[in-house]
Design an enzyme around this catalytic site. Structure first.
Site, PDB file in Angstrom:
ATOM      1  N   TYR A  96      -6.523   7.905   0.190  1.00 55.59           N
ATOM      2  CA  TYR A  96      -6.087   6.749   0.996  1.00 55.59           C
ATOM      3  C   TYR A  96      -7.267   6.082   1.713  1.00 55.59           C
ATOM      4  O   TYR A  96      -7.528   4.889   1.541  1.00 55.59           O
ATOM      5  CB  TYR A  96      -5.041   7.217   2.015  1.00 55.59           C
ATOM      6  CG  TYR A  96      -4.513   6.093   2.867  1.00 55.59           C
ATOM      7  CD1 TYR A  96      -3.478   5.274   2.417  1.00 55.59           C
ATOM      8  CD2 TYR A  96      -5.062   5.822   4.126  1.00 55.59           C
ATOM      9  CE1 TYR A  96      -3.001   4.228   3.199  1.00 55.59           C
ATOM     10  CE2 TYR A  96      -4.583   4.776   4.905  1.00 55.59           C
ATOM     11  CZ  TYR A  96      -3.559   3.985   4.439  1.00 55.59           C
ATOM     12  OH  TYR A  96      -3.096   2.944   5.212  1.00 55.59           O
TER      13      TYR A  96
ATOM     14  N   GLY B  65       0.829  -1.202   0.000  1.00 55.95           N
ATOM     15  CA  GLY B  65       0.000   0.000   0.000  1.00 55.95           C
ATOM     16  C   GLY B  65       0.858   1.245   0.000  1.00 55.95           C
ATOM     17  O   GLY B  65       2.034   1.207   0.383  1.00 55.95           O
TER      18      GLY B  65
HETATM   19  P1  NAD Z   1       5.378   0.043   4.150  1.00 53.39           P
HETATM   20  O1  NAD Z   1       5.638   1.209   3.276  1.00 53.39           O
HETATM   21  O2  NAD Z   1       6.398  -0.361   5.136  1.00 53.39           O
HETATM   22  O3  NAD Z   1       5.049  -1.243   3.268  1.00 53.39           O
HETATM   23  C1  NAD Z   1       4.365  -1.174   2.050  1.00 53.39           C
HETATM   24  C2  NAD Z   1       4.963  -2.190   1.108  1.00 53.39           C
HETATM   25  O4  NAD Z   1       4.262  -2.072  -0.140  1.00 53.39           O
HETATM   26  C3  NAD Z   1       6.454  -1.946   0.842  1.00 53.39           C
HETATM   27  O5  NAD Z   1       7.168  -3.158   0.937  1.00 53.39           O
HETATM   28  C4  NAD Z   1       6.456  -1.394  -0.562  1.00 53.39           C
HETATM   29  O6  NAD Z   1       7.629  -1.654  -1.289  1.00 53.39           O
HETATM   30  C5  NAD Z   1       5.222  -2.082  -1.176  1.00 53.39           C
HETATM   31  N1  NAD Z   1       4.735  -1.349  -2.342  1.00 53.39           N
HETATM   32  C6  NAD Z   1       4.445  -0.030  -2.408  1.00 53.39           C
HETATM   33  N2  NAD Z   1       4.104   0.300  -3.669  1.00 53.39           N
HETATM   34  C7  NAD Z   1       4.171  -0.837  -4.408  1.00 53.39           C
HETATM   35  C8  NAD Z   1       3.941  -1.132  -5.772  1.00 53.39           C
HETATM   36  N3  NAD Z   1       3.595  -0.176  -6.654  1.00 53.39           N
HETATM   37  N4  NAD Z   1       4.099  -2.398  -6.188  1.00 53.39           N
HETATM   38  C9  NAD Z   1       4.488  -3.372  -5.315  1.00 53.39           C
HETATM   39  N5  NAD Z   1       4.725  -3.151  -4.011  1.00 53.39           N
HETATM   40  C10 NAD Z   1       4.575  -1.897  -3.558  1.00 53.39           C
HETATM   41  O7  NAD Z   1       3.981   0.342   4.844  1.00 53.39           O
HETATM   42  P2  NAD Z   1       3.114  -0.402   5.957  1.00 53.39           P
HETATM   43  O8  NAD Z   1       2.728   0.627   6.915  1.00 53.39           O
HETATM   44  O9  NAD Z   1       3.745  -1.648   6.416  1.00 53.39           O
HETATM   45  O10 NAD Z   1       1.811  -0.749   5.089  1.00 53.39           O
HETATM   46  C11 NAD Z   1       1.342  -2.063   4.848  1.00 53.39           C
HETATM   47  C12 NAD Z   1      -0.159  -1.995   4.647  1.00 53.39           C
HETATM   48  O11 NAD Z   1      -0.761  -1.579   5.876  1.00 53.39           O
HETATM   49  C13 NAD Z   1      -0.608  -0.979   3.598  1.00 53.39           C
HETATM   50  O12 NAD Z   1      -1.661  -1.520   2.848  1.00 53.39           O
HETATM   51  C14 NAD Z   1      -1.089   0.193   4.429  1.00 53.39           C
HETATM   52  O13 NAD Z   1      -2.050   0.967   3.754  1.00 53.39           O
HETATM   53  C15 NAD Z   1      -1.674  -0.540   5.611  1.00 53.39           C
HETATM   54  N6  NAD Z   1      -1.839   0.294   6.804  1.00 53.39           N
HETATM   55  C16 NAD Z   1      -0.750   0.886   7.382  1.00 53.39           C
HETATM   56  C17 NAD Z   1      -0.939   1.696   8.493  1.00 53.39           C
HETATM   57  C18 NAD Z   1       0.209   2.406   9.155  1.00 53.39           C
HETATM   58  O14 NAD Z   1      -0.033   3.271  10.020  1.00 53.39           O
HETATM   59  N7  NAD Z   1       1.466   2.089   8.826  1.00 53.39           N
HETATM   60  C19 NAD Z   1      -2.224   1.874   9.045  1.00 53.39           C
HETATM   61  C20 NAD Z   1      -3.302   1.242   8.432  1.00 53.39           C
HETATM   62  C21 NAD Z   1      -3.094   0.451   7.320  1.00 53.39           C
END
Ligand code: NAD
Length: 254
Positions: free
Chosen positions: A150, A71
């Site tokens: 988002y 994401g």
């Molecule tokens: P993060 O940035 O650490 O991880 C996201 C991953 O997605 C990364 O490994 C990145 O390389 C990959 N990615 C991004 N764009 C891409 C693309 N175009 N093609 C392939 N891979 C791609 O972030 P995170 O916080 O671990 O997020 C993981 C999930 O959790 C996401 O869906 C995010 O929306 C969701 N989320 C996160 C939070 C937060 O506060 N961190 C809260 C709610 C939901």
């Protein structure tokens, strides 16, 4: 031992979940733009196809679970990238891997967010996503803001999940979602560093009822449970893992 496929396994929540599943002795196929068993850019149609084909080649006997975790944050630009990666790539990969999940009566664990309820389900952006119209959703969002891009993408994917629970369950596949609150990952670091959204997000982080933001393991622990046999009767659920923030914001709504 089981075979799982996931996207977004390179960093953050996905990397933590991947490690936990590997530590349990499972096979994990990770798709990511940075590094993984399949390297693909999920923002493009070609990348989504490469992701599907890559997983299919590595798991010909089927999947016990699929976690579309990749994401982008609300500060990603252009905003349509958020729409593409957070919603359309998720739906495309779930649909493209469905028969592999049916083979093993597996489950899909979507990664929503506690921000999803902040955008109305009848918002035109959400409606365009749910109608499967990527061009319309992308053009709608370009005139709007990152938060809507988002949270709206997460609202849409959670609604898609709920609308498809019966159909997928009939084919032996359970659909569920986890809805994390603010979690300390590279995604959140990008948001915290943003001139516009950074201070708002930090303030929201300070308001979490349990008194702290999440670490990736707080979310991955629950995801691991939701993917396990102990959760085999959990179907169509949205599990908020956010230290109480959603209950604080919507005490009378569930
Ligand atoms: P993060 O940035 O650490 O991880 C996201 C991953 O997605 C990364 O490994 C990145 O390389 C990959 N990615 C991004 N764009 C891409 C693309 N175009 N093609 C392939 N891979 C791609 O972030 P995170 O916080 O671990 O997020 C993981 C999930 O959790 C996401 O869906 C995010 O929306 C969701 N989320 C996160 C939070 C937060 O506060 N961190 C809260 C709610 C939901």
């Amino acid at each position: 031992m089981r075979t799982y496929a996931m996207t977004g396994g390179a960093t953050g929540i996905g990397a933590q979940l991947r490690q936990q599943l590997l530590d349990d002795g499972h096979t994990v196929i990770s798709v990511d733009i940075k590094e993984g068993d399949v390297v693909a850019d999920l923002s493009t149609a070609e990348g989504r196809q490469a992701a599907i084909e890559g997983v299919r080649a590595l798991a010909p006997d089927g999947l016990d679970g699929f976690i579309p975790c990749a994401g982008l944050p609300p500060v990603a630009k252009p905003l349509s990238l958020i729409t593409g990666v957070n919603y359309f790539a998720v739906i495309a990969t779930v649909q493209g891997l469905r028969d592999l999940l049916e083979k093993k009566r597996g489950s899909v664990l979507f990664v929503s967010s506690n921000s999803a309820p902040m955008v109305a389900s009848d918002d035109p952006y959400v409606a365009a996503c749910l109608a499967g119209d990527e061009d319309a959703a992308c053009s709608d969002i370009e005139g709007r803001d990152g938060h809507t891009a988002y949270a709206g993408s997460k609202r849409a994917l959670t609604l898609w999940m709920r609308r498809h629970v019966v159909e997928y369950a009939a084919a032996g596949v359970r659909l569920n979602a986890v809805a994390p609150g603010i979690t300390m990952t590279p995604l959140t670091e990008r948001v915290y560093a943003d001139a516009e959204l950074g201070s708002v997000m930090k303030e929201f982080g300070d308001s979490v009822p349990v008194g702290r933001t999440a670490q990736p393991a707080d979310i991955a622990n629950v995801m691991r449970f939701m993917l396990s046999d102990a959760a085999s009767y959990v179907c169509g659920s949205i599990f908020f893992v956010d230290g109480g923030s959603d209950a604080m914001l919507r005490p009378d709504d569930f």
